[in-house]
Design a protein around this motif. Structure first.
Motif, short mmCIF file in Angstrom:
data_model
loop_
_atom_site.label_atom_id
_atom_site.label_comp_id
_atom_site.label_asym_id
_atom_site.label_seq_id
_atom_site.Cartn_x
_atom_site.Cartn_y
_atom_site.Cartn_z
N ARG A 153 3.98 7.38 -13.50
CA ARG A 153 4.09 7.72 -12.08
C ARG A 153 3.47 9.10 -11.85
O ARG A 153 3.74 10.04 -12.59
N SER A 154 2.66 9.17 -10.83
CA SER A 154 2.02 10.46 -10.53
C SER A 154 3.00 11.41 -9.86
O SER A 154 2.76 12.63 -9.84
N GLU A 155 4.09 10.87 -9.31
CA GLU A 155 5.14 11.68 -8.69
C GLU A 155 4.59 12.52 -7.54
O GLU A 155 5.06 13.63 -7.28
N ALA A 156 3.60 11.97 -6.83
CA ALA A 156 3.05 12.70 -5.69
C ALA A 156 4.11 12.95 -4.63
O ALA A 156 4.09 13.97 -3.94
N GLY A 157 5.05 12.02 -4.52
CA GLY A 157 6.11 12.17 -3.53
C GLY A 157 7.29 12.99 -4.01
O GLY A 157 8.29 13.08 -3.31
N PRO A 217 0.79 -1.24 0.00
CA PRO A 217 0.00 0.00 0.00
C PRO A 217 0.83 1.29 0.00
O PRO A 217 0.28 2.37 -0.20
N LYS A 218 2.14 1.19 0.20
CA LYS A 218 2.96 2.36 0.46
C LYS A 218 2.95 3.39 -0.66
O LYS A 218 2.89 4.60 -0.40
N PHE A 219 2.99 2.94 -1.93
CA PHE A 219 3.18 3.88 -3.04
C PHE A 219 1.91 4.11 -3.86
O PHE A 219 1.99 4.48 -5.03
N ALA A 220 0.76 3.89 -3.26
CA ALA A 220 -0.50 4.08 -3.98
C ALA A 220 -0.64 5.51 -4.51
O ALA A 220 -1.09 5.73 -5.63
N ASP A 221 -0.23 6.48 -3.70
CA ASP A 221 -0.38 7.88 -4.11
C ASP A 221 0.57 8.28 -5.23
O ASP A 221 0.36 9.30 -5.88
N ASP A 222 1.62 7.49 -5.46
CA ASP A 222 2.57 7.80 -6.52
C ASP A 222 2.23 7.09 -7.83
O ASP A 222 2.99 7.17 -8.80
N SER A 223 1.10 6.38 -7.85
CA SER A 223 0.71 5.61 -9.03
C SER A 223 -0.64 6.08 -9.57
O SER A 223 -1.43 6.69 -8.85
N PHE A 224 -0.87 5.78 -10.84
CA PHE A 224 -2.15 6.10 -11.47
C PHE A 224 -3.04 4.87 -11.47
O PHE A 224 -2.58 3.75 -11.73
N LYS A 225 -4.34 5.08 -11.22
CA LYS A 225 -5.31 3.99 -11.19
C LYS A 225 -6.44 4.29 -12.16
O LYS A 225 -6.93 5.43 -12.24
N THR A 273 -10.33 3.79 -13.91
CA THR A 273 -11.67 3.81 -13.34
C THR A 273 -12.21 2.41 -13.04
O THR A 273 -13.13 2.27 -12.25
N ASP A 274 -11.63 1.38 -13.66
CA ASP A 274 -12.09 0.01 -13.38
C ASP A 274 -11.19 -0.70 -12.37
O ASP A 274 -11.29 -1.92 -12.20
N GLY A 275 -10.32 0.06 -11.69
CA GLY A 275 -9.56 -0.50 -10.58
C GLY A 275 -8.21 -1.08 -10.93
O GLY A 275 -7.55 -1.67 -10.06
N ARG A 276 -7.75 -0.95 -12.17
CA ARG A 276 -6.42 -1.42 -12.52
C ARG A 276 -5.39 -0.30 -12.30
O ARG A 276 -5.73 0.87 -12.26
N TRP A 277 -4.13 -0.73 -12.19
CA TRP A 277 -3.04 0.22 -11.99
C TRP A 277 -2.17 0.31 -13.24
O TRP A 277 -1.89 -0.71 -13.87
N LEU A 278 -1.76 1.53 -13.59
CA LEU A 278 -0.77 1.72 -14.65
C LEU A 278 0.59 1.50 -14.02
O LEU A 278 0.92 2.12 -13.01
N ILE A 279 1.37 0.59 -14.57
CA ILE A 279 2.61 0.19 -13.91
C ILE A 279 3.59 1.36 -13.78
O ILE A 279 3.77 2.14 -14.71
N PRO A 280 4.23 1.50 -12.63
CA PRO A 280 5.27 2.51 -12.47
C PRO A 280 6.59 2.06 -13.09
O PRO A 280 7.48 2.86 -13.33
N THR A 281 6.69 0.77 -13.34
CA THR A 281 7.85 0.14 -13.97
C THR A 281 7.45 -1.29 -14.33
O THR A 281 6.62 -1.88 -13.63
N SER A 282 8.05 -1.86 -15.37
CA SER A 282 7.69 -3.23 -15.73
C SER A 282 8.26 -4.25 -14.76
O SER A 282 8.02 -5.45 -14.90
N GLU A 283 9.02 -3.80 -13.77
CA GLU A 283 9.36 -4.68 -12.65
C GLU A 283 8.10 -5.34 -12.11
O GLU A 283 8.10 -6.52 -11.75
N VAL A 284 7.01 -4.57 -12.03
CA VAL A 284 5.76 -5.09 -11.48
C VAL A 284 5.25 -6.27 -12.29
O VAL A 284 4.98 -7.36 -11.76
N SER A 285 5.11 -6.08 -13.60
CA SER A 285 4.58 -7.14 -14.46
C SER A 285 5.52 -8.33 -14.54
O SER A 285 5.09 -9.49 -14.47
N LEU A 286 6.81 -8.06 -14.72
CA LEU A 286 7.77 -9.14 -14.90
C LEU A 286 7.92 -9.98 -13.63
O LEU A 286 7.88 -11.21 -13.67
N THR A 287 8.10 -9.32 -12.51
CA THR A 287 8.28 -10.05 -11.25
C THR A 287 7.02 -10.80 -10.87
O THR A 287 7.07 -11.97 -10.45
#
Length: 423
Positions: free
Chosen positions: A259-263, A210-218, A220-234
């Motif tokens: 990345r929304s770069e909120a931080g 949950p830590k980086f939710a504010d730095d990511s884009f979501k 309207t149907d609840g999916r996340w746009l990856i901040p890096t393909s580390e997410v998909s690959l791992t």
């Protein structure tokens, strides 16, 4: 995710490792929740056992024509009590998982203790910064005449978006293709083309939630746009039991990242360094625990090889505990020299997470000859950030007339074009 058994066995060592990150002791809090969870589990098991025992006793009493009223009342009471206990047990078990999920990874023994980036340790430098016979420009001043259109990007999408045109767009594409070819053909990574929209489980498993939710884009149907393909690959190995894993599983991908770069509000608002939408060639390794330290060195060397092929001066830093990411056990940052800014800037970050991510996403392997399974180790790194590499090429290869020479290794990807000239 942390192994609760290790915290039980040596809470002092757990707190000492957290102290290196500048955190207060947490073992007592975690173990208190764990103790309650285990007590509830024991109580539920006892209630189930007594209910079964009493139910059998009712049958026996009826067979003997004894009065089973008291036993039946006891079973009824146990049946009422059981759902309440089970609900509490489930809630406390979830609370334990949630608490463990918010605690950062423990640093490796060789990671230096420090508060921030000023305490990082420089390990090496490669290359000699070019001596200019004119004052070099920053890419934000040099780029617009060459097709780096900040104005149109901002008009279309807002701040931190850029529209690339002509040779600039082609050079950006050439960089990504060059990186992929190098990692696949020279470094043994398997090229992948993963989704850039993922669910909660993939983000959670790779420690972005949950830590980086504010730095990511979501969406309207609840999916996340990856901040890096580390997410998909791992996450591609989540909930899997791999084989013996005698050889590390190495994957690479070139994807859009978001990345929304909120931080990072107010940082690098000018230019192409920190964008909401960018591209990256990612490196991911899944391996046995015994292989992870060697893979960390290998992965970092693969990223360095791209910079060396482009003849871009860089340095390698070992990040201190205060500058290291939430999920990392150890991180090497590569910083490239930008003459226009007269500064070193991060262009790659290569981290080993140990089994931290594997526990969150239940990724295991079965060693040959063993019945049981073990958690894998995962590593990730930029090989490289494409936009930042474009910036480095622009600033390091700029000419006095405002043109930019194309590095020799990229010219085959540019159809032989050896220079970008102002339009």
């Amino acid at each position: 995710m942390h192994d609760i058994r290790l915290i039980r066995d040596d809470p002092a060592a757990f707190d000492a490792a957290l102290a290196k990150r500048g955190l207060a002791p947490l073992s007592a809090e975690v173990l208190s929740i764990d103790e309650r969870a285990r007590a509830l589990t024991t109580e539920v098991q006892a209630v189930l056992a007594r209910r079964n025992e009493a139910s059998k006793a009712i049958g026996a009493a009826k067979a003997r024509r004894d009065d089973p009223t008291d036993l039946m009342a006891e079973v009824a009471t146990l049946k009422e009590r059981l759902p309440v206990l089970e609900a509490e047990q489930k809630a406390v078990a979830a609370a334990l998982i949630d608490r463990l999920a918010t605690i950062p990874n423990l640093p490796a023994d060789d990671v230096p203790k420090g508060k921030d980036e000023s305490d990082n340790v420089e390990l090496k430098r490669w290359g000699t910064p070019r001596a200019f016979d004119f004052v070099p420009k920053e890419h934000a001043d040099l780029g617009p005449a060459l097709g780096m259109d900040f104005e149109t990007g901002a008009r279309l999408s807002g701040a931190r978006f850029t529209f690339l045109r002509g040779g600039m767009a082609r050079l950006h594409r050439a960089l990504a293709q060059f990186m992929l070819d190098r990692h696949v053909e020279g470094n043994g990574y398997v090229e992948c083309n993963p989704p850039v929209l993922v669910g909660d489980a993939a983000m959670y498993g790779t420690d972005k939630l949950p830590k980086f939710a504010d730095d990511s884009f979501k969406t309207t149907d609840g999916r996340w746009l990856i901040p890096t393909s580390e997410v998909s690959l791992t996450a591609s190995v989540a909930d899997r039991i791999l084989g013996d894993l005698a050889e590390p599983m190495r994957m690479t991908a070139h994807t859009l990242c978001f990345r929304s770069e909120a931080g990072a509000a107010g940082r690098d608002t000018r230019g192409f360094i920190r964008q909401h939408q960018f591209e990256k060639v990612e490196l991911v390794t899944v391996c046995r625990p015994d292989d992870s330290d060697a893979e960390h060195e290998r992965m970092t060397a693969c990223a360095e090889g791209v910079l060396e092929a482009l003849d871009l001066p860089y340095r390698r830093l070992l990040l201190c505990t205060g500058d290291m990411g939430f999920g990392a056990r150890r991180t090497y940052d590569l910083e490239v020299w930008l003459p226009g800014q007269d500064a070193w800037r991060e262009i790659s970050s290569c981290s080993t997470t140990g089994d931290f991510q594997a526990r969150r996403m239940n990724a295991r392997f079965r060693p040959e000859g063993e019945k049981g399974t073990r958690f894998v180790h995962t590593l990730n790194g930029s090989g490289l950030a494409v936009g930042r590499t474009l910036v480095a090429v622009l600033e390091n290869y700029q000419q006095a007339d405002g043109s930019v020479a194309v590095p020799a290794v990229l010219q085959p990807y540019m159809g032989g074009v050896d220079r970008l000239s102002p339009r």
